[in-house]
Design a protein around this motif. Sequence first.
Motif, PDB file in Angstrom:
ATOM      1  N   GLU A  11       0.854  -1.210   0.046  1.00  0.00           N
ATOM      2  CA  GLU A  11       0.036   0.133   0.060  1.00  0.00           C
ATOM      3  C   GLU A  11       0.900   1.307   0.078  1.00  0.00           C
ATOM      4  O   GLU A  11       1.747   1.348   0.811  1.00  0.00           O
ATOM      5  CB  GLU A  11      -0.841  -0.050   1.228  1.00  0.00           C
ATOM      6  CG  GLU A  11      -2.379  -0.298   1.030  1.00  0.00           C
ATOM      7  CD  GLU A  11      -2.686  -1.618   1.781  1.00  0.00           C
ATOM      8  OE1 GLU A  11      -1.863  -1.987   2.530  1.00  0.00           O
ATOM      9  OE2 GLU A  11      -3.739  -2.292   1.279  1.00  0.00           O
ATOM     10  N   GLY A 137       1.479  -9.336   9.047  1.00  0.00           N
ATOM     11  CA  GLY A 137       3.011  -9.463   9.167  1.00  0.00           C
ATOM     12  C   GLY A 137       3.181  -9.755  10.569  1.00  0.00           C
ATOM     13  O   GLY A 137       4.420 -10.098  11.040  1.00  0.00           O
ATOM     14  N   GLY A 162      -2.913 -12.526  11.087  1.00  0.00           N
ATOM     15  CA  GLY A 162      -3.826 -12.242   9.984  1.00  0.00           C
ATOM     16  C   GLY A 162      -3.254 -13.223   8.835  1.00  0.00           C
ATOM     17  O   GLY A 162      -4.374 -13.799   8.016  1.00  0.00           O
ATOM     18  N   GLU A 163      -2.191 -13.753   9.089  1.00  0.00           N
ATOM     19  CA  GLU A 163      -1.500 -14.800   8.092  1.00  0.00           C
ATOM     20  C   GLU A 163      -2.356 -16.172   8.257  1.00  0.00           C
ATOM     21  O   GLU A 163      -2.496 -16.832   7.408  1.00  0.00           O
ATOM     22  CB  GLU A 163      -0.209 -15.110   8.436  1.00  0.00           C
ATOM     23  CG  GLU A 163       0.859 -15.598   7.329  1.00  0.00           C
ATOM     24  CD  GLU A 163       2.172 -15.736   7.908  1.00  0.00           C
ATOM     25  OE1 GLU A 163       2.510 -14.924   9.224  1.00  0.00           O
ATOM     26  OE2 GLU A 163       2.870 -16.451   7.255  1.00  0.00           O
ATOM     27  N   PHE A 165      -5.549 -16.437   9.371  1.00  0.00           N
ATOM     28  CA  PHE A 165      -6.641 -16.180   8.725  1.00  0.00           C
ATOM     29  C   PHE A 165      -6.572 -16.276   7.280  1.00  0.00           C
ATOM     30  O   PHE A 165      -7.586 -17.227   6.580  1.00  0.00           O
ATOM     31  CB  PHE A 165      -7.424 -14.517   9.017  1.00  0.00           C
ATOM     32  CG  PHE A 165      -8.159 -14.751  10.208  1.00  0.00           C
ATOM     33  CD1 PHE A 165      -7.486 -14.564  11.645  1.00  0.00           C
ATOM     34  CD2 PHE A 165      -9.333 -14.846  10.333  1.00  0.00           C
ATOM     35  CE1 PHE A 165      -8.012 -14.453  12.680  1.00  0.00           C
ATOM     36  CE2 PHE A 165     -10.186 -14.754  11.599  1.00  0.00           C
ATOM     37  CZ  PHE A 165      -9.530 -14.636  12.771  1.00  0.00           C
ATOM     38  N   ASP A 166      -5.623 -15.929   6.518  1.00  0.00           N
ATOM     39  CA  ASP A 166      -5.430 -15.659   5.068  1.00  0.00           C
ATOM     40  C   ASP A 166      -5.223 -17.337   4.869  1.00  0.00           C
ATOM     41  O   ASP A 166      -5.839 -17.647   3.526  1.00  0.00           O
ATOM     42  CB  ASP A 166      -4.366 -14.707   4.724  1.00  0.00           C
ATOM     43  CG  ASP A 166      -4.378 -13.550   4.759  1.00  0.00           C
ATOM     44  OD1 ASP A 166      -5.841 -12.888   4.917  1.00  0.00           O
ATOM     45  OD2 ASP A 166      -3.716 -12.619   5.135  1.00  0.00           O
ATOM     46  N   PRO A 177      -8.312 -11.197   0.533  1.00  0.00           N
ATOM     47  CA  PRO A 177      -7.539 -11.506   1.589  1.00  0.00           C
ATOM     48  C   PRO A 177      -8.512 -12.199   2.368  1.00  0.00           C
ATOM     49  O   PRO A 177      -9.731 -11.874   2.563  1.00  0.00           O
ATOM     50  CB  PRO A 177      -7.104 -10.206   2.308  1.00  0.00           C
ATOM     51  CG  PRO A 177      -8.039  -9.100   1.656  1.00  0.00           C
ATOM     52  CD  PRO A 177      -8.395  -9.524   0.513  1.00  0.00           C
ATOM     53  N   GLY A 178      -8.104 -13.176   3.230  1.00  0.00           N
ATOM     54  CA  GLY A 178      -8.972 -14.214   3.926  1.00  0.00           C
ATOM     55  C   GLY A 178      -9.774 -13.748   5.031  1.00  0.00           C
ATOM     56  O   GLY A 178     -10.747 -14.176   5.390  1.00  0.00           O
ATOM     57  N   GLY A 179      -8.890 -12.910   5.841  1.00  0.00           N
ATOM     58  CA  GLY A 179      -9.568 -12.338   7.321  1.00  0.00           C
ATOM     59  C   GLY A 179     -10.993 -11.833   6.965  1.00  0.00           C
ATOM     60  O   GLY A 179     -11.735 -12.308   7.792  1.00  0.00           O
ATOM     61  N   ASP A 183     -14.361 -13.845   8.774  1.00  0.00           N
ATOM     62  CA  ASP A 183     -14.885 -12.955   9.669  1.00  0.00           C
ATOM     63  C   ASP A 183     -16.548 -13.117   9.327  1.00  0.00           C
ATOM     64  O   ASP A 183     -17.271 -13.560  10.266  1.00  0.00           O
ATOM     65  CB  ASP A 183     -14.628 -11.734   9.708  1.00  0.00           C
ATOM     66  CG  ASP A 183     -15.175 -10.835  10.772  1.00  0.00           C
ATOM     67  OD1 ASP A 183     -15.827 -11.392  11.543  1.00  0.00           O
ATOM     68  OD2 ASP A 183     -14.574  -9.633  10.891  1.00  0.00           O
ATOM     69  N   GLY A 277      -3.602  -2.850  13.910  1.00  0.00           N
ATOM     70  CA  GLY A 277      -3.436  -3.681  12.711  1.00  0.00           C
ATOM     71  C   GLY A 277      -4.444  -4.422  12.188  1.00  0.00           C
ATOM     72  O   GLY A 277      -5.729  -4.429  12.745  1.00  0.00           O
ATOM     73  N   VAL A 279      -6.098  -7.435  11.653  1.00  0.00           N
ATOM     74  CA  VAL A 279      -6.810  -8.218  12.541  1.00  0.00           C
ATOM     75  C   VAL A 279      -7.759  -7.639  13.519  1.00  0.00           C
ATOM     76  O   VAL A 279      -8.965  -8.190  13.959  1.00  0.00           O
ATOM     77  CB  VAL A 279      -5.879  -9.412  12.908  1.00  0.00           C
ATOM     78  CG1 VAL A 279      -6.889 -10.243  13.580  1.00  0.00           C
ATOM     79  CG2 VAL A 279      -5.185  -9.922  11.830  1.00  0.00           C
ATOM     80  N   VAL A 309      -5.584  -0.771   9.137  1.00  0.00           N
ATOM     81  CA  VAL A 309      -4.875  -1.089   8.086  1.00  0.00           C
ATOM     82  C   VAL A 309      -3.739  -0.435   7.820  1.00  0.00           C
ATOM     83  O   VAL A 309      -3.689   0.783   8.381  1.00  0.00           O
ATOM     84  CB  VAL A 309      -5.822  -1.504   6.758  1.00  0.00           C
ATOM     85  CG1 VAL A 309      -6.793  -2.281   7.059  1.00  0.00           C
ATOM     86  CG2 VAL A 309      -6.412   0.017   6.264  1.00  0.00           C
ATOM     87  N   ASP A 310      -2.696  -0.629   7.085  1.00  0.00           N
ATOM     88  CA  ASP A 310      -1.563   0.399   6.613  1.00  0.00           C
ATOM     89  C   ASP A 310      -2.031   1.703   6.210  1.00  0.00           C
ATOM     90  O   ASP A 310      -3.004   1.868   5.282  1.00  0.00           O
ATOM     91  CB  ASP A 310      -0.883  -0.280   5.489  1.00  0.00           C
ATOM     92  CG  ASP A 310      -0.194  -1.616   6.188  1.00  0.00           C
ATOM     93  OD1 ASP A 310      -0.078  -1.946   7.375  1.00  0.00           O
ATOM     94  OD2 ASP A 310       0.648  -2.441   5.490  1.00  0.00           O
TER      95      ASP A 310
END
Lengths: 345, 225
Positions: A11, A137, A162-163, A165-166, A177-179, A183, A277, A279, A309-310
Amino acid sequence: MILAFESSCDETAVAILAPPRQLRASLVASQHEIHIPFGGVVPELAARRHMEVIVPLYQDALVEAGITLDDVTGIAATCKPGLIGALLVGLSFAKSLAMGRNLPFIGVNHIEGHLNAVHLEHDDVPYPHLGVVVSGGHTEFYIVKGFADYQLLGATRDDAAGEAFDKVAKLLNLGYPGGPIVDKRAALGNPKAIRFSLPKMSESSKFGIGKYDVSFSGLKTAVALWVKQNDITDQPLSADTINDLVASFQYTAVEILMRSVSQIVTDHNLPAVVVSGGVAANSALRKAMTDWGIQHNVRTYFPSMKLCVDNAAMIAYVGSQYLARGVTSNWDLNATASGAVGILT
Amino acid sequence: MILFFDTSTPNGILALGQQDRCITFSHWKAEHSHSQLLPPYIDTALQELPNGISELTHITVGIGPGSFTGLRVALATAKGLAIARNIPLVAIPSPTVFATLCQATTDYAACCLDAFRGEIYLGIYKMQSGIPVLQNDIASLTPKVAAMQIAALNGSITVTGTGYDRYRDQFPSSVIPGNTHYDKAAAVSILKFATQSIQNNKTHQPAELHPYYVRDAEAVEKQKR
Ligand SMILES: Nc1ncnc2c1ncn2[C@@H]1O[C@H](COP(=O)(O)OP(=O)(O)OP(=O)(O)O)[C@@H](O)[C@H]1O
């Protein structure tokens, strides 16, 4: 006015902040779709994209804030941790803008940004508090004693939250993305349908204080194993079963995080928890944390989604705080892939 | 006043001046840390100007091909300075930079920059009153193919660049190795080149200038195969 850049992963972000907390612009250019065909972020493509968008995004941010570079009094940029090639775009651009205008410059740690994003929306966060960073991350727990005063107490020993979840979403072909998908699907399922056990953490870890660490790879493996045992080719998993499965996974993932949170808060007698973050967007985590906080008389804070998020707003905030304290970085500041929070080099 | 720099190879180069006057010139070796070295070199160079950075009229930058990261450090730095000073950019392909710096007195100059993965980026130049004029589309080639193209030239030829240094044994013995002991005269040659580009209106706005990668990212190349 503080101008800030973030380009640590996929991003590109630019923000303009009137300190302490008036955000005049916060733009994020995501490049998710570029990386989808590759099934993950391709560092070289990420860096190329940052290079393409950074100048137009910077120009848009000035327009949105209704200012010119003349109004900027300091510049900040993420310098670690992240993808070096990606970081270097924002960092190099920010340094030379500052040099060209003789403005103070500060490099900011991305995680420190996450830990501080909450202050952009709340001016009543007590110190010390527990800062939880849960993203794609990172999964880390800090005691935050004051600005720039952090003590790392625990972290994930393998996958970031988060990884996990993904990866579970990928395993079930739910999309990327899986998160957010997990959810949503989990909300339709029964979290107690399948019982996954919590990981046993040994006392030793790379941080020396094993008891607050978390681990998600065992849970991920357990989900995979369950699928293998129950996904018989002529009888694919029904939508309901998948909902139950991800609900149970999510329930356990949240349990894993809550176990460390409650241990740390109790052991250190902390009055508040700040979660940040990507998540932190998770509805089950938000609910579990909020309920637990009410029950234990601990204040809980979640920055709004755009700050979880970023983003560059959190970088602008941290930058502005350092600059106000007279802390600046030198022109030789480099980008680094890793780097502890609160230590400026 | 023109500020020039190139970080497309491990040999970082900076020059400050205009036309045939060079105020400062620096070069350094860096494998992975141009971002650490370039800004301090710029800062030091600008201190040589009585009125500092306000004297800058143009930023000239080597745009590649070369190290992808090196190109982005140079371009991002150049763009930041150009925007901060509200001045235009001048782009020079990096092989042209090194062909210019070696001040060839032969009919031709060729610059071979190491492109890694067994290839080099080749630029072939006709020397016209000391200024190299590009004759080919810069591409990444094996040293063998590059050597063949060089051997086919009619006239004396100077060869330079990191790719030539690495694969020297594959080139015809008749070529003259370019001077790589860069001094102020070399810096003047590049400043002259930049001055000429400016006179020919070859300037760019920061948003419109991009690295000259020549090659795709490795992941994309793999996907194509
Ligand atoms: N509702 C949600 N539930 C669970 N996870 C979520 C949710 N929304 C987003 N995520 C996860 O958050 C992660 C993205 O967050 P973020 O953008 O903060 O992280 P990142 O850029 O991958 O990492 P970092 O900030 O550490 O560099 C992804 O792994 C995503 O799946």
